[in-house]
Design an enzyme around this catalytic site. Structure first.
Site, PDB file in Angstrom:
ATOM      1  CD  GLU A  94      -3.068  -0.890   0.163  1.00  0.00           C
ATOM      2  OE1 GLU A  94      -3.144   0.215  -0.408  1.00  0.00           O
ATOM      3  OE2 GLU A  94      -3.833  -1.837  -0.110  1.00  0.00           O
ATOM      4  CB  SER A 364     -34.703 -32.810 -20.816  1.00  0.00           C
ATOM      5  OG  SER A 364     -34.234 -34.071 -21.247  1.00  0.00           O
TER       6      SER A 364
END
Length: 688
Positions: A94, A364
């Protein structure tokens, strides 16, 4: 000549002296400004360490459904009680010059300016830890010069009144690590079940990479992405000189065990849904992650709290107490608004969202896309094909394939498209798929919004390509709403703390199907709940038909690992999947669960709402046909069902009288039936 030269020399000397005087004056002014600025910030005194505002999520009825705010699941610990690897990793990734600047880093600012000039944007930031701490405590997260100036002032006030260790301690105790964990102690407890002073290098580097994007880099959402971020953190530590490469490599390879202790659920209403909203805010809308957590946003969503509670209730009621998982998405087909979402049986145990992140084979349940393509290419509800064991030559004759019906149940006779859908006949589907061309079903699925990879091979007719639960709800919406592709909508509006609208959306629908054919495929799909169609096999929705008391259409699907039910009414489409994360599914034990969840949820969530029919468009006619042979019903074949056709394509031949021996006479002289029988003769010659 000499006089001219002397004049030029004197003029040059005057310019040089003027330049140095101006430069000295500028330095004095800059120094005075710096002294004044530092004196001003010192005179202002220490800024209060106040708590940021709350971001609130609202449902479709504008009632609160969840919130994010700093103050929950936070445990303040002294810097001395935080593992040094956390400190080193945080500073390395950072702000490497944290201990050498006064709240802002001139080098980083210069680098960011150059990067932004090259990219033509302000995407590259240069915030130090002090600036991030100041921004989270006191300011909004909009990228304006005014906010940057105020951020600088607050950073200087922090630096002038608190020592570096105090600022670092405050940052580590307030930064957000995801899943409701604010501060390093809460994060260490949640992710690893231990205190912040007992973390390993691997654990510390993993946690230190999360604050850049708590949802994006959480290892509980995407471990692979989090590991890549961990590698960046470790390499930053190597570059910063606090690790050598061997230590970094060993830490990256170390397996991590996540315990998810004391997880703070963002809300009891739709936690999986809220995760999707947060990701969209960051990745699609571009909201700063820190603003979501601390910016006082009001996020108005499409979630229906009542439907969400019904979804969670029926999942809990129908699912067994084992590792079986489920996912559900309910969507309004008229708008694309997502009304309910379940991504698993327990968000606390697994925040992995199977509704949007997992891709599974629909079986299906994929057939309606194929059969709509068939309707576009000359089929009708009454089109007949032979249902019998069949071996197909595929891959240009290099392979053979023998698909089977469930339980090897075949009509051994001609059946209509209406019956093929109701019984989920695989032979009919494969014949249709190969006859049309295997690209037709892919194109139709793409048209209605299926974006997952689909390959146009023979088995696609039986739903062998993976899709998501959300995609299936989106795809069926086009059948339910008269042919329009919808964009799934989760967020209606985002408002900031000052009441300014940051984002607003409207439903997005695009007409992609014929309304007449959409109505016809819907009517065909109602057949799975119609016991009147029972013949050599029972309709696939027989077990739940009694639970639905309003017009509904749908299709179930199953594979060796998955069970699906996707269905809809005019105002709600719901897609349900059931299966294990890995391994096969025992359909005799669990094969009906998806249907039961769908039926109960649909009926109960629409309780009190109007019972709407599917609206028949102009140009569609309904006639009574014999569902087995597709001929017009009369006294010779009293079994009938009203089915729908585009005007001019309906059957014109009636059922013939029985022969003298009592058997029904087969009619083959009608054009439509002759064509269909020719198709089956084609398969007999070249595919069987």
């Amino acid at each position: 000549m000499e006089v001219v030269i002397n004049r030029r020399v004197r003029r040059r000397r005057r310019l040089v002296r003027l330049f140095f005087r101006l430069m000295l004056l500028s330095l004095v002014l800059v120094a005075a400004s710096a002294v004044g600025l530092l004196s001003y910030t010192k005179m202002q005194g220490p800024p209060p360490l106040n708590v940021a505002q709350t971001t609130v999520y609202y449902g479709a009825d504008n009632s609160p459904i969840g919130e994010h705010h700093q103050g929950e699941n936070r445990h303040w610990v002294a810097l001395s009680s935080i593992d040094p690897d956390v400190v080193d990793a945080t500073i390395a990734i950072e702000d490497r010059r944290f201990y050498r600047h006064w709240g802002f880093d001139v080098n980083r600012i210069g680098g960011a300016i150059l990067a932004n000039i090259r990219s033509g944007s302000r995407a590259q930031g240069a915030s130090t830890l002090t600036q991030q701490y100041a921004r989270n405590l006191y300011l909004s997260h909009d990228k304006t010069w005014k906010r940057k100036w105020n951020e600088l002032l607050y950073s200087l006030r922090l630096e002038m009144n608190y020592d570096k260790d105090k600022i670092l301690e405050g940052y580590l105790n307030t930064v957000y690590y995801g899943h409701g964990a604010y501060g390093i102690e809460a994060a260490a407890q949640h992710y690893f079940g231990k205190s912040a002073n007992r973390l390993s290098l691997a654990e510390a580097s993993m946690l230190s990479g999360i604050p850049k994007g708590p949802s994006y880099y959480s290892p509980l959402f995407d471990l692979e992405r989090a590991k890549k971020r961990q590698a960046v953190v470790l390499q930053s530590m190597v570059a910063h000189g606090v690790l050598n490469q061997v230590e970094a490599d060993e830490a990256h390879l170390e397996p991590l065990e996540f315990v998810q202790k004391e997880l703070d659920r963002p809300s009891t209403v739709g936690p999986y849904f809220q995760d999707v909203v947060e990701r969209q805010l960051i990745e699609e809308i571009g909201v700063d992650p820190a603003l979501i957590e601390a910016g006082g946003l009001k996020v108005y969503t499409t979630l229906d709290p009542n439907m969400q509670k019904q979804a969670e209730y029926w999942v809990e009621r129908e699912m067994p107490d084992n590792d079986l998982q489920t996912a559900l998405v309910a969507m309004d087909p008229r708008t694309g608004d997502v009304k309910a979402m379940v991504g698993g049986t327990d968000y606390v145990e697994s925040p992995y969202n199977r509704a949007v992140q997992a891709s599974r084979s629909p079986g299906s349940a994929f057939k309606p896309y194929l059969y709509y393509a068939a309707l576009e290419n000359g089929y009708t509800t009454a089109s007949t094909l032979l249902s019998e064991p069949t071996t197909f030559n595929i891959d240009d004759g290099r392979k053979t394939w023998s698909p089977r019906n469930f339980n090897d149940n075949y009509a051994n006779d001609f059946i209509t498209l209406l019956q093929a859908m109701a019984f989920s006949d695989n032979i009919y589907a494969v014949k249709t798929h190969l006859y049309l061309g295997t690209d037709k079903a892919v194109e139709l699925a793409r048209r209605v919004g299926i974006e997952s990879p689909l390959y146009d091979h023979a088995s696609l007719a039986l739903g062998t390509e993976d899709v998501t639960v959300l995609e299936m709800a989106r795809g069926y919406s086009a059948f339910a709403n008269g042919g329009s592709r919808v964009e799934p909508r989760f967020i209606r509006k985002v408002v900031d703390a000052e009441g300014e609208v940051l984002f607003e959306s409207e439903p997005t629908l695009t007409q992609v199907l014929d309304p007449k054919l959409s109505f016809i495929i819907t009517d065909i799909m109602t057949g799975m709940f119609d016991p009147y169609l029972n013949a050599h096999a029972s309709v696939t929705g027989r077990s739940v038909a009694h639970l639905i008391n309003r017009p509904a259409a749908g299709k179930s699907g199953s594979t060796s690992t998955d069970s699906w039910m996707v269905g809809y009414t005019p105002q709600l489409v719901t897609s349900v999947w059931v299966g294990f994360n890995e391994g096969t599914l025992n359909h005799s034990a669990y094969g009906q669960i998806a249907k039961k969840i769908w039926a109960n949820f649909t009926e109960q969530s629409l309780k009190g709402q109007p019972v709407l029919p599917f609206e028949k468009p102009d140009g569609v006619v309904g006639v009574k046909i014999n569902p087995q042979n597709g001929l017009l019903a009369n006294e010779h074949c009293p079994t009938h069902r009203v089915s729908y056709f585009i005007e001019g394509t309906e059957p014109t031949t009636e059922c013939p009288p029985p022969a003298e021996n009592g058997e029904e006479v087969e009619v083959i002289d009608e054009t439509t039936h002759e064509k269909e029988r020719f198709l089956d003769r084609f398969f007999k010659l070249f595919g069987h």
